[in-house]
Design an enzyme around this catalytic site. Structure first.
Site, mmCIF file in Angstrom:
data_model
loop_
_atom_site.group_PDB
_atom_site.id
_atom_site.type_symbol
_atom_site.label_atom_id
_atom_site.label_comp_id
_atom_site.label_asym_id
_atom_site.label_seq_id
_atom_site.Cartn_x
_atom_site.Cartn_y
_atom_site.Cartn_z
ATOM 1 N N GLU A 153 0.813 -1.220 0.000
ATOM 2 C CA GLU A 153 0.000 0.000 0.000
ATOM 3 C C GLU A 153 0.845 1.268 0.000
ATOM 4 O OE1 GLU A 153 -3.706 2.114 2.440
ATOM 5 O OE2 GLU A 153 -2.915 0.177 3.103
ATOM 6 N N LYS A 169 -8.690 -0.601 0.818
ATOM 7 C CA LYS A 169 -9.786 -1.029 1.679
ATOM 8 C C LYS A 169 -10.569 -2.075 0.913
ATOM 9 C CE LYS A 169 -9.249 0.506 5.546
ATOM 10 N NZ LYS A 169 -8.878 -0.588 6.450
#
Length: 351
Positions: A153, A169
């Site tokens: 990420e 997410k």
């Protein structure tokens, strides 16, 4: 371990020859190449290196990394405690205090041979067993920073005045496992990241070039979005970190309420997990910091001996099922713990 030279490795970049260490984020807008490690709780370590070169991550050397046995890991929150925490967050959501909050736990295990434990050797294993776009090492034994990350990420990328974030997410074994809750959660966090960047970016420049793209990673898939903006004229790294840290994808929305709930439910500090890990080239005005997930670190401060630590967690919304959220934390951890605990074999596999 002080005999191991300080170094930082990010993909094919290798930095050596440590020159300076500071906790002042303004140094990142000065000169030189810096490795950056920011703990979730706010401790910042910036290390300037004198030499930076390009080379591939070395092949794992059999026996160089001795990880914990697979059964030696303990969790800061057991299954019952974790699922109770999920239910408590849903109560906070029902009361209108928060829309989403991340609930995390820290796994720990003793190192069988602490004197020989080198996080860069673990990075070599992770590069083969769990390749990741923001993988790397920060090894600063004198500062108590020994990190090996396989983060997927992007927290912040900066090129001149352009800044970008890539919040994750939504997690499943396959795209078919992703639920409506995952898409809703991603959009919620994108709004939070847009707001954070908007605090330091020029008005009207914050955009979302990609929303809820499905990305495949070893053993799982994620929903990933991209948020981009142009820094205002007086904003540098200090202001950028001040506006966006801790990363929104690992806190919740609203961030202030989520942080309060996290502090009440989690029993140990997160440390490097969910912080920021990466590099800044102040001379070129560029940098790339990952969110410190899928990350191992060595904690040599414990009286009982050094521990290898690893964090895992999940974002909790009103639509969360407590048992499913626990299973998500297990899914995120299982492959990486197997790599860290396994012995590298001549075949190139980890067992």
């Amino acid at each position: 371990m002080h005999d191991l030279a300080p170094l930082a490795r990010f993909g094919r970049l290798l930095a050596s020859d440590l020159r300076d260490v500071t906790s002042d984020p303004e140094a990142l807008d000065s000169t030189g190449f810096w490795a950056v490690a920011a703990d979730f709780e706010g401790r910042l370590t910036c290390a300037r290196f004198g030499e930076v070169r390009t080379e591939p991550v070395p092949e794992p050397v059999p026996g160089r990394w001795r990880g914990p046995a697979a059964g030696d890991w303990t969790s800061s929150l057991g299954r019952d405690e974790y699922t109770a925490g999920v239910r408590r967050i849903r109560e906070h959501i029902a009361a209108g205090e928060v829309y989403q909050a991340n609930l995390c736990r820290i796994l720990s295990a003793p190192l069988p041979d602490p004197a020989a434990a080198d996080v860069d050797a673990l990075t070599a294993l992770l590069a083969r067993g769990n390749p990741a776009p923001y993988a790397g090492t920060i090894r600063l034994p004198g500062q108590g920073v020994e990190i090996a990350t396989a983060s997927p990420e992007l927290y912040l990328r900066r090129t001149g005045t352009t800044v970008e974030s890539g919040p994750i997410k939504g997690t499943g074994r396959t795209p078919e496992d992703l639920l409506e809750k995952d898409w809703a959660e991603n959009v919620m966090i994108v709004d939070l990241v847009r707001n954070d960047l908007g605090r330091v970016c020029a008005t009207g420049t914050v955009t979302v070039p990609a929303l809820c793209a499905v990305e495949a990673h070893p053993g799982l898939v994620h929903l990933v979005s991209t948020v981009r903006g142009e820094l205002g004229p007086k904003a540098g790294w200090k202001e950028l970190l001040g506006a966006t840290f801790p990363p929104g994808s690992v806190t919740g929305a609203p961030k202030s309420s989520a942080l309060r709930i996290i502090a009440a439910l989690e029993t140990v500090p997160r440390g490097p997990y969910c912080g920021g890990i990466g590099w800044v080239d102040a001379d070129r005005g560029t940098g790339e910091l990952a969110v410190g997930i899928r990350t191992f670190w060595i904690d040599r401060s414990q009286a009982g001996g050094p521990l290898l630590r690893f964090g895992t967690g999940a974002g909790i919304t009103w639509g969360s099922d407590p048992d499913r959220e626990w299973d998500e934390t297990e899914l995120k951890a299982s492959r990486l713990l197997a790599v860290a605990s396994g012995a590298y074999e001549a075949s190139g596999r980890t067992g």
